[in-house]
Enzyme design. Structure first.
Site, PDB file in Angstrom:
ATOM      1  N   ALA A 319     112.564 -38.368 -23.077  1.00 13.28           N
ATOM      2  CA  ALA A 319     112.709 -37.661 -21.813  1.00 13.28           C
ATOM      3  C   ALA A 319     112.027 -38.471 -20.721  1.00 13.28           C
ATOM      4  O   ALA A 319     111.264 -39.391 -21.012  1.00 13.28           O
ATOM      5  CB  ALA A 319     112.074 -36.276 -21.893  1.00 13.28           C
ATOM      6  N   MET A 320     112.293 -38.118 -19.461  1.00  9.43           N
ATOM      7  CA  MET A 320     111.660 -38.828 -18.340  1.00  9.43           C
ATOM      8  C   MET A 320     111.297 -37.830 -17.253  1.00  9.43           C
ATOM      9  O   MET A 320     112.111 -37.006 -16.858  1.00  9.43           O
ATOM     10  CB  MET A 320     112.625 -39.907 -17.818  1.00  9.43           C
ATOM     11  CG  MET A 320     112.148 -40.623 -16.568  1.00  9.43           C
ATOM     12  SD  MET A 320     110.559 -41.478 -16.853  1.00  9.43           S
ATOM     13  CE  MET A 320     109.852 -41.400 -15.211  1.00  9.43           C
ATOM     14  N   GLU A 321     110.043 -37.969 -16.751  1.00  9.36           N
ATOM     15  CA  GLU A 321     109.435 -36.936 -15.910  1.00  9.36           C
ATOM     16  C   GLU A 321     109.772 -37.002 -14.430  1.00  9.36           C
ATOM     17  O   GLU A 321     108.993 -36.503 -13.610  1.00  9.36           O
ATOM     18  CB  GLU A 321     107.923 -37.017 -16.070  1.00  9.36           C
ATOM     19  CG  GLU A 321     107.269 -38.292 -15.479  1.00  9.36           C
ATOM     20  CD  GLU A 321     107.019 -39.385 -16.502  1.00  9.36           C
ATOM     21  OE1 GLU A 321     107.715 -39.405 -17.534  1.00  9.36           O
ATOM     22  OE2 GLU A 321     106.137 -40.237 -16.261  1.00  9.36           O
ATOM     23  N   ASN A 322     110.906 -37.594 -14.018  1.00  4.03           N
ATOM     24  CA  ASN A 322     111.237 -37.683 -12.595  1.00  4.03           C
ATOM     25  C   ASN A 322     110.836 -36.391 -11.886  1.00  4.03           C
ATOM     26  O   ASN A 322     111.146 -35.296 -12.344  1.00  4.03           O
ATOM     27  CB  ASN A 322     112.751 -37.874 -12.407  1.00  4.03           C
ATOM     28  CG  ASN A 322     113.327 -38.874 -13.372  1.00  4.03           C
ATOM     29  OD1 ASN A 322     112.918 -40.008 -13.398  1.00  4.03           O
ATOM     30  ND2 ASN A 322     114.255 -38.425 -14.213  1.00  4.03           N
ATOM     31  N   HIS A 354     105.120 -31.895 -22.380  1.00  2.00           N
ATOM     32  CA  HIS A 354     104.727 -33.259 -22.007  1.00  2.00           C
ATOM     33  C   HIS A 354     105.237 -33.608 -20.600  1.00  2.00           C
ATOM     34  O   HIS A 354     104.483 -34.025 -19.732  1.00  2.00           O
ATOM     35  CB  HIS A 354     105.295 -34.224 -23.053  1.00  2.00           C
ATOM     36  CG  HIS A 354     104.978 -35.665 -22.821  1.00  2.00           C
ATOM     37  ND1 HIS A 354     103.999 -36.326 -23.519  1.00  2.00           N
ATOM     38  CD2 HIS A 354     105.503 -36.573 -21.965  1.00  2.00           C
ATOM     39  CE1 HIS A 354     103.942 -37.578 -23.110  1.00  2.00           C
ATOM     40  NE2 HIS A 354     104.851 -37.756 -22.159  1.00  2.00           N
ATOM     41  N   GLU A 355     106.521 -33.416 -20.385  1.00  2.00           N
ATOM     42  CA  GLU A 355     107.105 -33.816 -19.102  1.00  2.00           C
ATOM     43  C   GLU A 355     106.591 -32.941 -17.961  1.00  2.00           C
ATOM     44  O   GLU A 355     106.424 -33.409 -16.837  1.00  2.00           O
ATOM     45  CB  GLU A 355     108.633 -33.771 -19.159  1.00  2.00           C
ATOM     46  CG  GLU A 355     109.257 -34.616 -20.271  1.00  2.00           C
ATOM     47  CD  GLU A 355     108.798 -36.062 -20.275  1.00  2.00           C
ATOM     48  OE1 GLU A 355     108.474 -36.597 -19.206  1.00  2.00           O
ATOM     49  OE2 GLU A 355     108.743 -36.656 -21.372  1.00  2.00           O
ATOM     50  N   HIS A 358     103.303 -34.149 -16.826  1.00  2.00           N
ATOM     51  CA  HIS A 358     103.455 -35.334 -15.971  1.00  2.00           C
ATOM     52  C   HIS A 358     103.650 -34.980 -14.503  1.00  2.00           C
ATOM     53  O   HIS A 358     103.394 -35.811 -13.633  1.00  2.00           O
ATOM     54  CB  HIS A 358     104.681 -36.135 -16.406  1.00  2.00           C
ATOM     55  CG  HIS A 358     104.420 -37.148 -17.478  1.00  2.00           C
ATOM     56  ND1 HIS A 358     103.328 -37.977 -17.464  1.00  2.00           N
ATOM     57  CD2 HIS A 358     105.138 -37.489 -18.585  1.00  2.00           C
ATOM     58  CE1 HIS A 358     103.390 -38.783 -18.534  1.00  2.00           C
ATOM     59  NE2 HIS A 358     104.466 -38.494 -19.217  1.00  2.00           N
ATOM     60  N   GLU A 377     100.316 -41.208 -19.919  1.00  2.03           N
ATOM     61  CA  GLU A 377     100.895 -40.823 -21.211  1.00  2.03           C
ATOM     62  C   GLU A 377      99.882 -40.175 -22.147  1.00  2.03           C
ATOM     63  O   GLU A 377     100.198 -39.224 -22.847  1.00  2.03           O
ATOM     64  CB  GLU A 377     101.549 -42.035 -21.871  1.00  2.03           C
ATOM     65  CG  GLU A 377     102.719 -42.613 -21.066  1.00  2.03           C
ATOM     66  CD  GLU A 377     103.797 -41.600 -20.757  1.00  2.03           C
ATOM     67  OE1 GLU A 377     103.793 -40.497 -21.340  1.00  2.03           O
ATOM     68  OE2 GLU A 377     104.650 -41.905 -19.903  1.00  2.03           O
TER      69      GLU A 377
HETATM   70 ZN   LIG Z   1     105.313 -39.323 -20.924  1.00  4.51          ZN
END
Ligand SMILES: [Zn+2]
Length: 938
Positions: A319-322, A354-355, A358, A377
């Site tokens: 996943a990516m936290e944009n 997690h995301e 962030h 992270e």
């Molecule tokens: Zn992360």
């Protein structure tokens, strides 16, 4: 105007005769030679030769317009960057990769006010550093603002980076295309020219042009849509808060959504492709709960009005936290009530937690540079523990967190490990920073620090850090500073009575302690020896596969270890900071045993010399409940690690596991079982059949009662369900007849029902795996794989297919994975990993990786998660000298071609460790098994 090589007026753009057209190639050379000066693609001198951008110009605001064409798979775009000049300069350096610059102009504030046209800029490109230089006709003056306008275009990328194409298949078999971004760490430059470093925070106003059958999403909510001639629509999004380029995101797709609102009024939506509507509800519930939790915990409201979580059909990482537009792999977000198991639920909850963490750690406060990526992270991984425990206590996430630490200890106890903070300059080096050391070790040392400071003080410290550095960047020392501000004096005054504690100002204290964990690699081993009421303690670096008699063994490392211990005579938790190599402690009363690292909160291993271990093992066998559950897990873990380091004999560790027959805690049983299973796989792979057969019989005998009492259902607590999955999988893998019979039965019923029958989710993978052993079953599963719209189910089917004992079937899977149609490229690394786990497939995938290295590099970046998984999963099981030689030769040939990765050294050390392990422990294992009275009636 750049020279001939840089200008490429293609037919389609021939009317742009005086426009500058620049093609930035994707090749990247990592060397940086300060003595050399750079040459642009057109042969002119490039005015900058560093990988990092100059500080003379900083961006304030980007106006970005993007128009992707999902039919021709390209995009045209333009941007206007408002910059502030700090030092007078004659050029602006921007990052840019694989983009065609059509035109670049510059306006001063005055020009803009008077509506004067921009002055044309001369553009040079330096692909080796993924940079362009904009040369200005007149010097840019310090403290003034300017506006840089750039028109550019590019192709939607094929991989998983920059602005790329993703596809999905509808229930009716139609393939549809979407366009999506993924920028971390250095790929925003593939979508728009920018100052692509985390320190250059700016505001972004984004406009996206699209067809009416699509929607567009970005970090911020849409403020208006303009209808254009020809039916196209243009969405204008609100201006973002100040943020780093890697967090920018936009998507053009035809997805559906479900939405809810948090108690503070943030609109949260889950998006997925239209057939997945019924898989989005768990994610919505979880993200609402978790966002509410974080707002309270951090005492800072989520600053944007909305948060979207989108399941992308093709995605590189998990996943990516944009900021405001988090993107996920489908398996990390979508929970299918019919096919998602309890471990899928655990994973989805963890990734969402997690995301979301962030959005504060990373987005609101960002590390200054990628060398400290652990500040993002490690914290996000650590916050999973805090937030999931609070919002979903029934998942008992504490017990999951053990594996977060244990997973990195294996890596950190190799000589090739690295410190948490480590210089990283090139994109490949930066990608490699996203590893277990940043994520897991980062989280584990934070957990240790929390245990040292106490929950409340720790929380106060991180609130202080987040508030002080909001919308800014931070380094390690800033975090230690914030935590010192609140650190409790009582803690020290109490400790000062202990003789090893010097009096130091509290500001230095935390930093002094924590830098021993962040700036040096490795994990300490604390050696304890009890002599009456006196405990002598000693620290050294714990190294696996390197024994005391080996020349590599050195003990140069020193940590400040916040020790905790309890004894057989009281439940009190004693604390002591060990800073020196050796120390002694006095016990208040006589005790039979001492257990260090209470609740396994510390990041260190413990070895008990003399009778220490024997006393603990006796206690486990007599009444294990006198030791805390988390201490029992810790003892099992440390014992097997000590065997690998040659500090304990294998039979002693095996004797310790004997008490498991009386153990009732599922997480502990799972841990014990995992070590025994590991031994079995090691013997099975090496074809040491007398031992592997005996181990198989032992495992089935030892766990027989537990296996036979398992129901084939989804009942019970989260950990009971996970234990069931593991026990039944193992039983079927080891050929336990009742298990295979039950699974075969369920599989036949499932096939007869044309895949409609609901099988309990926790045993689904087992049923498919048993079914995949016949050709008819395997073929049917492959058909279902193609048809299924549940990625949770597809994952289980793919795993099952990879367990086939027929090589030609495994070859077929790899071919499908390389083709990327039926099996998506995003799943190739996991597929290779699964086949490597199969003894019939290990050699196959290893040969495949060697033969197809160049083709794999066309699919994945050298430093990507995928490539590192492919390398380690196909090699780290090896345990013979011939295999080591083969792997070494292959890595050397790659290094000669310019591919070098840290993982090479890690793998070589791991294989060496395996070889030594076998040499040292195989005879002991053989003898120990012969001594066990395994009942014959199996
Ligand atoms: Zn992360």
């Amino acid at each position: 105007i750049a020279g001939a090589t840089a200008i490429r007026n293609t037919g389609i753009r021939s009317y742009l005769t005086n426009w500058l057209v620049l093609r930035i190639s994707s090749s990247y050379q990592s060397s940086e030679d300060p003595g050399a000066f750079a040459v642009a693609t057109n042969g002119e001198p490039f005015p900058w030769y560093h990988l990092r951008l100059p500080n003379s110009v900083i961006p304030l605001h980007y106006d970005l317009f993007v128009h992707p064409n999902l039919t021709s798979l390209d995009f045209v775009a333009s941007e206007m960057i408002e910059i502030l000049v700090r030092d007078t300069t004659q050029f602006i350096i921007l990052h840019c990769k694989d983009l065609e610059i059509m035109n670049a102009t510059l306006q001063s504030e005055e020009d803009l006010r008077d509506k004067k046209p921009g002055k044309k800029l001369h553009v040079l490109s330096y692909p080796a550093h993924e940079q362009i230089a904009l040369l200005v006709p007149e010097k840019l003056m310090a403290d003034l603002r300017y506006y840089v306008a750039i028109d550019f275009q590019g192709k939607l990328a094929n991989g998983f980076e920059g602005f790329y194409k993703s596809t999905y298949r509808t229930l009716h078999g139609e393939t549809r295309i979407i366009a999506v971004t993924d920028f971390q760490p250095t790929q925003a430059r593939m979508a728009f020219p920018c100052f692509d470093e985390p320190l250059f925070k700016a505001n972004f106003s984004i406009k996206i042009r699209r067809e009416s059958r699509h929607i567009a999403l970005s970090n911020m909510p849409k403020v208006k849509t303009i209808e254009l001639q020809g039916g196209l629509l243009e969405d204008h999004f609100a201006t973002t808060v100040k943020m780093s380029t890697y967090l920018v995101a936009y998507i053009v797709c035809d997805f559906n959504s479900v939405s809810g609102t948090t108690s503070s009024g943030v609109k949260v939506s889950i998006y997925a492709s239209p057939d997945k509507w019924n898989q989005m509800h768990y994610a919505l519930q979880a993200s609402l709960k978790l966002l509410d939790f974080y707002e309270k915990y951090f005492d800072i409201n989520y600053p944007l009005p909305k948060l979207d979580l989108v399941a992308i059909p093709d995605f590189g990482p998990g996943a990516m936290e944009n900021w405001g537009l988090i993107t996920y792999r489908e398996t990390s977000l979508l929970f299918d009530p019919r096919t998602s198991s309890v471990s899928d639920k655990m994973w989805i909850t963890k990734v969402i937690a997690h995301e979301l963490a962030h959005q504060w750690f990373g987005n609101l406060v960002t590390m200054e540079w990628w060398n400290d990526i652990w500040l993002n992270e490690g914290f996000a991984n650590y916050m999973e523990l805090i937030s999931v425990n609070a919002t979903y206590p029934e998942l008992q996430f504490d017990d999951y967190f053990f594996d977060v630490c244990y997973a990195v200890i294996t890596r950190d106890s190799l000589n090739s490990s690295r410190p948490i903070s480590k210089p990283a300059e090139t994109p490949t080096q930066i990608q490699e920073m996203f590893d277990a050391v940043s994520y897991n070790k980062g989280a584990c040392i934070l957990n240790m620090l929390k245990d040292f400071l106490g929950e409340e003080k720790f929380q106060e410290g991180i609130i202080h850090y987040l508030k002080k550095f909001s919308y800014r960047n931070a380094k390690n020392d800033d975090l230690w500073g914030s935590l010192s501000n609140v650190s409790p004096m009582w803690n020290y005054s109490r400790l000062l009575s202990l003789k090893s504690c010097r009096i130091i100002t509290k500001e230095n204290k935390i930093k002094e302690m924590m830098t021993t964990w962040t700036l040096q690699k490795g994990i300490p081993l604390v050696v304890v020896k009890q002599d009456g009421c006196s405990l002598s303690i000693q620290q050294e670096r714990f190294l696996e596969g390197v024994f005391k008699e080996d020349p590599e063994w050195r003990a140069l490392f020193l940590w400040h270890i916040p020790l905790t211990y309890s004894t057989s005579s009281s439940n009190t938790i004693h604390r002591h900071i060990l800073k020196s190599k050796t120390d002694t402690l006095d016990l208040a009363e006589k005790t039979t045993w001492v257990k260090f690292n209470v609740d396994s909160n510390g990041y260190y291993l413990v070895h008990y010399e003399g009778h220490g271990w024997d006393q603990l093992i006796t206690q486990l066998n007599q009444n294990h409940t006198l030791l805390r559950p988390k201490d029992r897990i810790g003892l099992i873990h440390d014992a097997f690690q000590l065997v690998s380091a040659g500090r304990m004999t294998l039979d002693k560790a095996l004797n310790l596991t004997r008490y498991l027959q009386h153990e009732t805690s599922s997480p502990i049983l799972l841990k014990g079982l995992s070590y025994l299973e590991l031994l079995y796989h090691m013997m099975d792979r090496r074809n040491i059949s007398d031992v592997s057969e005996n181990l198989k019989r032992y495992l089935l005998w030892y766990f027989k009662q537990m296996i036979d009492t398992q129901s084939w259902s989804d009942e019970g607590s989260a950990w009971d369900r996970m234990l069931r999955s593991v026990l039944l999988r193992l039983a079927c893998e080891l050929g336990h007849a009742p298990c295979i019979q039950k699974a075969t039965e369920l599989f036949s019923q499932w096939m007869e029902s044309s895949g409609k029958l609901n099988i309990p989710t926790d045993v689904l993978k087992i049923v498919y795996s048993v079914g995949a052993q016949t050709t008819a079953g395997w073929n049917y599963l492959l058909e279902q794989y193609e048809l299924s719209v549940s990625s949770a189910e597809k994952n289980k089917i793919l795993y099952a297919l990879s367990t086939s004992r027929h090589q030609e079937k495994l070859v077929k899977l790899i071919e499908l994975g390389m083709e990327g149609k039926v099996i998506k490229t995003q799943d190739l690394a996991a597929l290779i990993h699964a086949i490597a786990r199969n003894p019939k497939g290990q050699q196959l995938v290893w040969n495949f990786v060697r033969a197809n290295w160049t083709d794999l590099l066309k699919k994945f970046d050298l430093g990507s998660f995928a490539m590192r998984t492919i390398i380690s999963s196909t090699t780290s099981f090896f345990s013979s000298k011939d295999e080591l030689q083969e792997v070494k030769q292959f890595f050397e040939s790659l290094s000669a071609q310019g591919s070098h990765l840290d993982i090479f050294q890690i793998v070589l050390e791991t294989i060496t460790k395996n070889i030594k392990w076998l040499e040292k422990n195989l005879p002991t294992l053989r003898t120990w098994l012969l001594g066990e009275k395994i009942e014959k009636q199996l």
